[in-house]
Design an enzyme around this catalytic site. Structure first.
Site, PDB file in Angstrom:
ATOM      1  N   HIS A  46     -47.004  30.790 -35.073  1.00 22.24           N
ATOM      2  CA  HIS A  46     -46.007  31.085 -34.046  1.00 22.24           C
ATOM      3  C   HIS A  46     -44.994  32.140 -34.483  1.00 22.24           C
ATOM      4  O   HIS A  46     -44.307  32.710 -33.638  1.00 22.24           O
ATOM      5  CB  HIS A  46     -45.275  29.803 -33.644  1.00 22.24           C
ATOM      6  N   ARG A  71     -49.238  29.080 -43.170  1.00 25.23           N
ATOM      7  CA  ARG A  71     -49.957  28.583 -41.992  1.00 25.23           C
ATOM      8  C   ARG A  71     -50.539  29.767 -41.215  1.00 25.23           C
ATOM      9  O   ARG A  71     -49.794  30.535 -40.605  1.00 25.23           O
ATOM     10  CB  ARG A  71     -49.045  27.763 -41.076  1.00 25.23           C
ATOM     11  N   ASP A  85     -56.753  35.511 -51.305  1.00 20.16           N
ATOM     12  CA  ASP A  85     -56.813  36.679 -52.174  1.00 20.16           C
ATOM     13  C   ASP A  85     -55.442  37.294 -52.422  1.00 20.16           C
ATOM     14  O   ASP A  85     -55.207  37.884 -53.493  1.00 20.16           O
ATOM     15  CB  ASP A  85     -57.766  37.727 -51.601  1.00 20.16           C
ATOM     16  N   GLU A 150     -52.604  17.085 -34.531  1.00 22.75           N
ATOM     17  CA  GLU A 150     -51.609  17.294 -33.468  1.00 22.75           C
ATOM     18  C   GLU A 150     -52.209  17.171 -32.068  1.00 22.75           C
ATOM     19  O   GLU A 150     -51.774  17.840 -31.131  1.00 22.75           O
ATOM     20  CB  GLU A 150     -50.922  18.650 -33.649  1.00 22.75           C
ATOM     21  N   ASP A 176     -46.863  19.325 -30.531  1.00 23.20           N
ATOM     22  CA  ASP A 176     -48.138  19.493 -29.832  1.00 23.20           C
ATOM     23  C   ASP A 176     -48.753  18.140 -29.488  1.00 23.20           C
ATOM     24  O   ASP A 176     -49.397  17.991 -28.441  1.00 23.20           O
ATOM     25  CB  ASP A 176     -49.101  20.318 -30.682  1.00 23.20           C
TER      26      ASP A 176
END
Length: 263
Positions: A46, A71, A85, A150, A176
């Site tokens: 988000h 995230r 990486d 969620e 959520d």
């Protein structure tokens, strides 16, 4: 090899208090890190983050006491490969709803033969640009995979998801979950809270650490009492917005402070 302190503490069930970073800014991330939070989530689901802004925040947080958690927008293998990486060691994957999805995420985080992570460490920041000689052999043990539960489907499959080897922790997304349960914007609803508290107990019964994010002090204390061990207690954007509103309020009758809907 660079130790993942967050993972060590997570597996030891040590309490860790976190903060969400959505400003997509390395300077702000450094300030948050120096504040002393145990973990900081660099949010690309988000928050307006891309690979380079995530890299800059990883570099910035590295000089602070905090541990970064990244995230991605979703659990795509190519996203996971790039994030690992550039040096991310802990990933928080949103919207995990079944065991097969969790199994594929584990495989994306591990090198062959245990998984299918691409062999590009020789040019990657993760291996400190090939100056960690045994990086490929030791990397898997330092990668920490957290999956977000969620939705009602995720709750239905919670035990099966937790049973997947390589899933290190399960994180409840109450906002959520509330929306999926028909209570959009109302994570305080009794049915949502009953589901959250039950999930925390079920996760622990599976032998896995439980985590959650809310902006409510009383709820966070309750979740910690129930045994949640990695708990995020706020986010940089609403904290900054509220602080600016408080600063302006004495000087402006028209100043308003937007309410936080929470997570």
């Amino acid at each position: 090899m660079i130790e993942n302190v967050f993972k060590r503490k997570l597996l030891a069930r040590e309490r860790q208090i976190g903060l969400w970073l959505a400003m997509a800014d390395a300077y702000a991330a450094s300030i948050a890190g120096q504040a002393g939070f145990d973990w900081l989530v660099i949010d690309a689901e988000h928050g307006p983050n891309d690979l380079r802004s995530i890299l800059a925040q990883l570099q910035s947080i590295e000089s602070t006491p905090s541990m970064p958690v990244v995230r991605p927008p979703q659990g795509e293998g190519w996203m996971i490969k790039q994030l690992l990486d550039i040096g991310a060691q802990t990933l928080l994957i949103p919207m995990v709803e079944n065991a097969e999805q969790a199994r594929q995420l584990v495989a994306a985080c591990r090198y062959p033969p245990r998984g299918r992570r691409g062999m590009g460490a020789g040019i990657a920041r993760a291996s400190r640009f090939n100056t960690i000689p045994d990086y490929v052999d030791a990397a898997d043990d330092q990668i920490c995979l957290l999956v977000q539960i969620e939705s009602r489907q995720g709750l239905d499959n919670l035990e099966a998801i937790a049973a997947i080897e390589g899933v290190d922790g399960l994180f409840i997304g109450p906002a959520d979950l509330a929306a999926d349960m028909g209570h959009t914007g109302n994570m305080h609803h009794s049915a949502v809270q009953a589901a959250v508290e039950s999930a925390i107990g079920r996760i622990q019964a599976c032998g896995k650490p439980a985590g959650i994010l809310t902006f409510d002090v009383d709820l966070n204390r309750r979740y910690l009492e129930l045994g949640a061990t990695f708990v995020a207690v706020g986010a940089d954007v609403p904290i900054f917005t509220a602080a600016l509103g408080d600063l302006l309020a004495p000087y402006s009758a028209s100043a308003t402070r937007p309410p936080s809907r929470g997570y």
